[in-house]
Design a protein around this motif. Structure first.
Motif, mmCIF file in Angstrom:
data_model
loop_
_atom_site.group_PDB
_atom_site.id
_atom_site.type_symbol
_atom_site.label_atom_id
_atom_site.label_comp_id
_atom_site.label_asym_id
_atom_site.label_seq_id
_atom_site.Cartn_x
_atom_site.Cartn_y
_atom_site.Cartn_z
ATOM 1 N N ILE A 136 22.633 -36.871 15.681
ATOM 2 C CA ILE A 136 21.918 -37.589 14.737
ATOM 3 C C ILE A 136 21.713 -36.586 13.483
ATOM 4 O O ILE A 136 20.762 -35.632 13.827
ATOM 5 N N TRP A 137 22.306 -36.726 12.499
ATOM 6 C CA TRP A 137 22.272 -35.685 11.385
ATOM 7 C C TRP A 137 21.993 -36.150 10.124
ATOM 8 O O TRP A 137 22.356 -37.008 9.573
ATOM 9 N N PHE A 185 26.167 -39.722 14.142
ATOM 10 C CA PHE A 185 25.593 -40.707 13.332
ATOM 11 C C PHE A 185 24.875 -39.829 12.198
ATOM 12 O O PHE A 185 24.168 -38.764 12.345
ATOM 13 N N TRP A 186 24.941 -40.543 10.880
ATOM 14 C CA TRP A 186 24.450 -39.749 9.797
ATOM 15 C C TRP A 186 23.306 -40.484 9.141
ATOM 16 O O TRP A 186 23.177 -41.785 9.342
ATOM 17 N N ILE A 187 22.275 -39.916 8.741
ATOM 18 C CA ILE A 187 21.247 -40.498 7.918
ATOM 19 C C ILE A 187 21.241 -39.855 6.555
ATOM 20 O O ILE A 187 21.218 -38.569 6.513
ATOM 21 N N LYS A 243 19.981 -39.278 2.564
ATOM 22 C CA LYS A 243 18.622 -38.856 1.950
ATOM 23 C C LYS A 243 17.678 -38.259 2.974
ATOM 24 O O LYS A 243 16.584 -38.627 2.945
ATOM 25 N N CYS A 244 18.322 -37.420 3.836
ATOM 26 C CA CYS A 244 17.672 -36.767 4.878
ATOM 27 C C CYS A 244 17.870 -35.547 5.057
ATOM 28 O O CYS A 244 19.304 -34.977 4.923
ATOM 29 N N GLY A 245 17.161 -34.431 5.472
ATOM 30 C CA GLY A 245 17.309 -33.276 5.689
ATOM 31 C C GLY A 245 17.245 -32.536 7.226
ATOM 32 O O GLY A 245 18.042 -33.452 8.042
ATOM 33 N N HIS A 246 16.709 -31.518 7.210
ATOM 34 C CA HIS A 246 16.878 -30.953 8.875
ATOM 35 C C HIS A 246 16.353 -31.657 9.979
ATOM 36 O O HIS A 246 16.586 -31.427 11.003
ATOM 37 N N ALA A 247 15.064 -32.310 9.787
ATOM 38 C CA ALA A 247 14.303 -33.042 10.703
ATOM 39 C C ALA A 247 14.442 -34.560 10.578
ATOM 40 O O ALA A 247 13.266 -34.922 10.155
ATOM 41 N N ALA A 248 15.257 -35.063 10.779
ATOM 42 C CA ALA A 248 15.677 -36.683 10.802
ATOM 43 C C ALA A 248 14.528 -37.308 11.601
ATOM 44 O O ALA A 248 13.938 -38.314 10.799
ATOM 45 N N GLU A 254 12.204 -44.193 11.389
ATOM 46 C CA GLU A 254 12.572 -45.759 11.832
ATOM 47 C C GLU A 254 14.258 -45.444 12.048
ATOM 48 O O GLU A 254 14.473 -45.992 12.977
ATOM 49 N N GLU A 255 14.800 -44.948 10.982
ATOM 50 C CA GLU A 255 16.241 -44.813 11.340
ATOM 51 C C GLU A 255 16.597 -43.952 12.533
ATOM 52 O O GLU A 255 17.694 -44.552 13.108
ATOM 53 N N PHE A 256 16.035 -42.940 12.573
ATOM 54 C CA PHE A 256 16.290 -41.878 13.827
ATOM 55 C C PHE A 256 15.999 -42.800 14.879
ATOM 56 O O PHE A 256 17.213 -42.977 16.126
ATOM 57 N N ASN A 257 14.849 -43.455 15.472
ATOM 58 C CA ASN A 257 14.605 -44.259 16.528
ATOM 59 C C ASN A 257 15.618 -45.425 16.660
ATOM 60 O O ASN A 257 15.995 -45.595 17.906
#
Length: 254
Positions: free
Chosen positions: A198-199, A224-226, A228-233, A239-242
């Motif tokens: 997850i990046w 998986f990409w997130i 508008k997100c940096g090094h610590a998703a 919420e997206e990460f989980n």
């Protein structure tokens, strides 16, 4: 998270929930609280979550390296009588998870990596700011994230204290050099465990091409990409990460 914190058997760790075990490994400048949303979500959705405090600054300088941090993880799992776990690591934590998996594959059910080091040699060094005034440290900390507001004053204060403590600075450099020595590129091909990557699309520490390389080299991985997100998703877009991780864990991947 302090209400879930325990100190026993020589370990300090957060623990919550029941079910398959997720061991969370924080990064070099990371704190257990970085994974607060992860712990709360998964401990309430059918998983046991444990976050050990890594001995980044309590090991002797000569032993402050990826190898001994992986040995610490082995000791922690034995203490908790865990034979098989899902390892989730951010930054240095991902590197420790990979090194551990190389040596103890039978103890790893699955790998979850987010902004992991282990391939990109400059990642650890570039993410550690040299000593300087507070404003400089604040700026460097903010660059870790897509949204600079994610770098709270508490986080900046912790980084500032670390980089201006001579022994902590030496141990940080020791870990960074160790990370370069223990490049995992030749080992990933042999790791058959399911892997979830997850990046953050705007990760400037371990850039997107690092995630793509992990995905190519790990035989059984999903990326998986997130945005508008940096090094610590898990901090910046919890919420997206989980959601991504929960869907992956419950879709027959492990």
């Amino acid at each position: 998270m302090t209400d879930k914190l325990k100190t026993e058997g020589g370990f300090t760790y957060a623990e919550a929930g029941e079910g398959p075990t997720i061991i969370v490994l924080h990064g070099l400048m990371g704190a257990l609280s970085n994974f607060g949303a992860t712990l709360n979500y998964f401990s309430n959705n059918g998983f046991k979550v444990l976050i050990p405090e890594l001995p980044l600054y309590s090991l002797p300088l000569i032993k402050t390296n990826v190898k001994n941090l992986a040995a610490f993880l082995k000791d922690f799992l034995e203490y908790k009588e865990i034979d098989n776990a899902i390892l989730l690591g951010n930054s240095l934590g991902g590197h420790i998870a990979l090194y551990f998996t190389k040596h103890y594959p039978e103890k790893v059910k699955a790998l979850i990596l987010t902004g992991s080091s282990g391939l990109y040699e400059k990642a650890m060094g570039d993410s550690f700011p040299k000593r300087g005034n507070y404003e400089y440290i604040e700026q460097k900390a903010q660059q870790v994230f897509y949204d600079p507001k994610t770098a709270t004053k508490e986080l900046v204060d912790d980084v500032y204290e670390t980089v201006n403590d001579r022994m902590k600075a030496l141990k940080t450099l020791s870990i960074a050099k160790s990370a370069i020595r223990h490049n995992m590129a030749n080992d990933l091909l042999h790791m058959q465990q399911p892997a979830c990557l997850i990046w953050g699309k705007q990760d400037g520490v371990t850039p997107p091409e690092v995630a793509e390389d992990f995905n190519k080299l790990l035989p059984n991985s999903d990326l998986f990409w997130i945005d508008k997100c940096g090094h610590a998703a898990m901090m910046e877009k919890p919420e997206e990460f989980n959601t991504i991780l929960h869907n992956w864990l419950t879709s027959g991947n492990i």
